[in-house]
Scaffold this motif. Structure first.
Motif, PDB file in Angstrom:
ATOM      1  N   LYS A 172       5.890  11.132  -3.673  1.00 25.62           N
ATOM      2  CA  LYS A 172       5.375  11.854  -2.437  1.00 25.62           C
ATOM      3  C   LYS A 172       5.794  11.288  -0.951  1.00 25.62           C
ATOM      4  O   LYS A 172       5.426  11.781  -0.312  1.00 25.62           O
ATOM      5  N   SER A 173       7.104  11.174  -1.274  1.00 23.91           N
ATOM      6  CA  SER A 173       8.098  10.914   0.183  1.00 23.91           C
ATOM      7  C   SER A 173       8.452  12.198   0.403  1.00 23.91           C
ATOM      8  O   SER A 173       8.756  12.873   0.867  1.00 23.91           O
ATOM      9  N   TRP A 215       6.143  14.241   1.095  1.00 22.25           N
ATOM     10  CA  TRP A 215       5.145  14.669   2.529  1.00 22.25           C
ATOM     11  C   TRP A 215       6.421  14.975   3.821  1.00 22.25           C
ATOM     12  O   TRP A 215       6.074  15.677   4.696  1.00 22.25           O
ATOM     13  N   ASP A 226       1.297  -0.559  -0.356  1.00 22.38           N
ATOM     14  CA  ASP A 226      -0.058   0.121  -0.123  1.00 22.38           C
ATOM     15  C   ASP A 226       0.751   1.163   0.222  1.00 22.38           C
ATOM     16  O   ASP A 226       1.382   1.390   0.449  1.00 22.38           O
ATOM     17  N   LEU A 227       1.128   1.471  -1.201  1.00 19.36           N
ATOM     18  CA  LEU A 227       2.393   2.720  -1.388  1.00 19.36           C
ATOM     19  C   LEU A 227       1.860   4.543  -0.445  1.00 19.36           C
ATOM     20  O   LEU A 227       2.959   4.624   0.178  1.00 19.36           O
ATOM     21  N   ASP A 228       0.912   4.494  -0.893  1.00 19.20           N
ATOM     22  CA  ASP A 228       0.420   5.750  -0.025  1.00 19.20           C
ATOM     23  C   ASP A 228       1.000   5.738   2.590  1.00 19.20           C
ATOM     24  O   ASP A 228       1.742   6.152   2.811  1.00 19.20           O
ATOM     25  N   SER A 235       7.248   6.236  -7.682  1.00 16.61           N
ATOM     26  CA  SER A 235       6.360   6.625  -6.640  1.00 16.61           C
ATOM     27  C   SER A 235       6.299   7.326  -5.213  1.00 16.61           C
ATOM     28  O   SER A 235       6.349   8.529  -4.787  1.00 16.61           O
ATOM     29  N   PHE A 236       7.418   6.320  -5.070  1.00 11.38           N
ATOM     30  CA  PHE A 236       7.696   6.268  -3.215  1.00 11.38           C
ATOM     31  C   PHE A 236       8.084   7.919  -3.252  1.00 11.38           C
ATOM     32  O   PHE A 236       8.016   8.016  -2.165  1.00 11.38           O
ATOM     33  N   VAL A 258       4.658   5.404   2.891  1.00  9.50           N
ATOM     34  CA  VAL A 258       5.310   6.282   2.518  1.00  9.50           C
ATOM     35  C   VAL A 258       4.765   7.256   3.626  1.00  9.50           C
ATOM     36  O   VAL A 258       5.526   7.432   4.712  1.00  9.50           O
ATOM     37  N   ASP A 259       3.404   7.095   4.282  1.00  7.11           N
ATOM     38  CA  ASP A 259       3.020   8.162   5.454  1.00  7.11           C
ATOM     39  C   ASP A 259       3.673   7.405   6.351  1.00  7.11           C
ATOM     40  O   ASP A 259       4.753   8.353   7.241  1.00  7.11           O
TER      41      ASP A 259
END
Length: 461
Positions: free
Chosen positions: A282-283, A286, A243-245, A278-279, A248-249
């Motif tokens: 998004k990182s 964040w 689960d990518l999101d 993508s990771f 990252v979180d």
């Protein structure tokens, strides 16, 4: 004697100072602890447990003092409310299992024999606690040690000089006898001399690898039990089905929370090539949302590192990696509070490899490296390419896959779809230069006691 000082990372001022005890005064304190131990151990277990819980409750009542003190001493923003959540969770859990953990192991109870193994307190337990989570790391040993019938002598790091005073104040005000739980201010020389003299029955140290080596050298030949919780370089592995999101979180929080000053913080991340771009994107987004600033400001979400010399190490590792081809992705202009001292902007590096100290040595700051991998085998090899082994965070929808890989990883704890967390029901332990021993869980109680066997024959014929 010399003074022990806490230099605040907030403004570089001397926030607190205390005189170090002389060796003679320190021996007297340990002597009082030893004298008090037998009577403490004879109290009913439930009475000891309840007194510890009352001490925990009393500390909770002191939050208006404790939280800003932590900000001044080691820089954690007040918005996070101190360490009460984990402090309470760990204390309450060990209280709930104390009776079972310390219950005798009955082998036989017949008309002819009683055979059993009981758990007996070691005696005087010495807790040498770190500055990064000064309440939570200390309570890991203090609570079960006192519940098991030991007396405790606590020495805190100079960076969190007032924490030991607050803990002892709370517990004594709650009814724990003064000699049963004591705080001491010691320099390194006196600490080593006490251990070398066999003053303690068990020593739990949380800190650096070199600090652990010093503890082992001091204890050599004394047969004193040691629990050593040392360095880490904890990896995360994001698999192709993650689960990518969520990854990252959790991993970015694990890499940067508390300014990255977490024993089990994420310091290196390996991402399957199918999710890598993508990771990373998004990182960076964040991490860029942090507000770096004065930890006493409720709007601040990232405070200074505990000391400017700790921040210097992080900057040096980043600069070295960049000079060898790494690329820094977080724009430093987003963090005007970065002053080149204790206030340090978070950073993400790519194009990193294991030839760089940044990916091999403990960074202990708000910076993380991300590498692309093609397979589980490659990721496991990289995760194991480290002198440390505390935790590993695996991201996948497949528990069987995580379990299979987890058995191949040289680590103390394997996480799936979470990171940077200490479960008090599980043993907190490490391998390689991360140390030895284990705290919390039933095993933690066993490490703070010794087995005593009873073989009672009821008939003589």
């Amino acid at each position: 004697m010399g003074m022990i000082q806490c230099i605040s990372p907030v403004d570089g001022s001397v926030y607190a100072e205390r005189p170090a005890l002389s060796l003679e005064a320190a021996k007297e304190a340990v002597g009082r602890a030893r004298k008090a131990q037998k009577a403490w151990a004879k109290r009913p277990l439930e009475e000891r447990v309840q007194l510890v819980l009352k001490g925990v409750a009393r500390l909770n009542e002191m939050s208006d003092v404790v939280v800003p003190e932590l900000a001044w001493q080691m820089g954690r923003p007040i918005r996070y409310g101190g360490e009460y959540k984990g402090f309470n969770e760990r204390s309450n859990y060990v209280a709930s299992i104390a009776a079972d953990a310390l219950a005798p192991l009955v082998v036989e109870e017949s008309d002819k024999f009683e055979r059993r193994i009981e758990r007996e307190a070691h005696g005087v337990v010495f807790v040498v606690a770190p500055w990064n989570y000064p309440y939570m790391t200390a309570i890991n040993t203090i609570a079960p040690a006192l519940m098991a019938g030991n007396t405790v002598v606590l020495k805190h790091a100079s960076q969190t000089l007032l924490v030991g005073e607050r803990l002892v104040q709370a517990f004594v005000e709650a009814g724990v006898p003064e000699d049963v739980f004591q705080n001491v201010f010691l320099d390194h020389e006196t600490t080593s001399a006490l251990i070398a003299a066999g003053s303690f029955n068990f020593v739990n140290f949380t800190g650096s690898v070199e600090g652990g080596r010093s503890m082992e050298r001091a204890a050599a030949g004394t047969f004193t039990g040691l629990g050593l919780e040392l360095g880490g370089k904890d990896p995360g592995y994001v698999m192709d089905d993650a689960d990518l999101d969520a990854a990252v979180d959790t991993l970015m929080d694990g890499a940067t929370y508390n300014s990255g000053q977490c024993c089990c913080g994420i310091e290196r991340i390996y991402v399957h090539e199918s999710l890598y771009d993508s990771f990373v994107e998004k990182s960076v987004a964040w991490v860029s949302n942090y507000k770096l600033g004065n930890p006493l400001d409720p709007e601040t979400s990232l405070g200074p590192m505990a000391n400017k010399r700790f921040a210097r190490v992080v900057r040096e590792q980043i600069a070295d990696a960049v000079s060898k081809g790494a690329k820094a992705l977080v724009d430093p202009k987003l963090f005007s509070a970065d002053d080149g001292g204790a206030y340090l902007a978070p950073q993400i590096l790519v194009n990193v490899d294991h030839s760089m100290a940044f990916m091999r040595e403990e960074t202990f700051g708000p910076a993380v490296g991300i590498m692309k991998v093609k397979s589980d085998d490659e990721a496991v090899a990289l995760m194991n390419d480290s002198q440390y082994g505390l935790t590993a965070s695996l991201w996948t929808k497949d528990p069987e896959r995580a379990g299979r890989l987890g058995r191949e990883i040289e680590t103390g704890t394997v996480f799936m779809n979470r990171a940077d967390y200490l479960d008090p029901a599980l043993c907190w332990t490490g391998v390689k230069e991360t140390g030895r021993g284990g705290s919390l869980s039933i095993i933690g109680f066993h490490n703070l006691t010794r087995p005593k066997s009873f073989h009672l024959k009821k008939v003589t014929a």
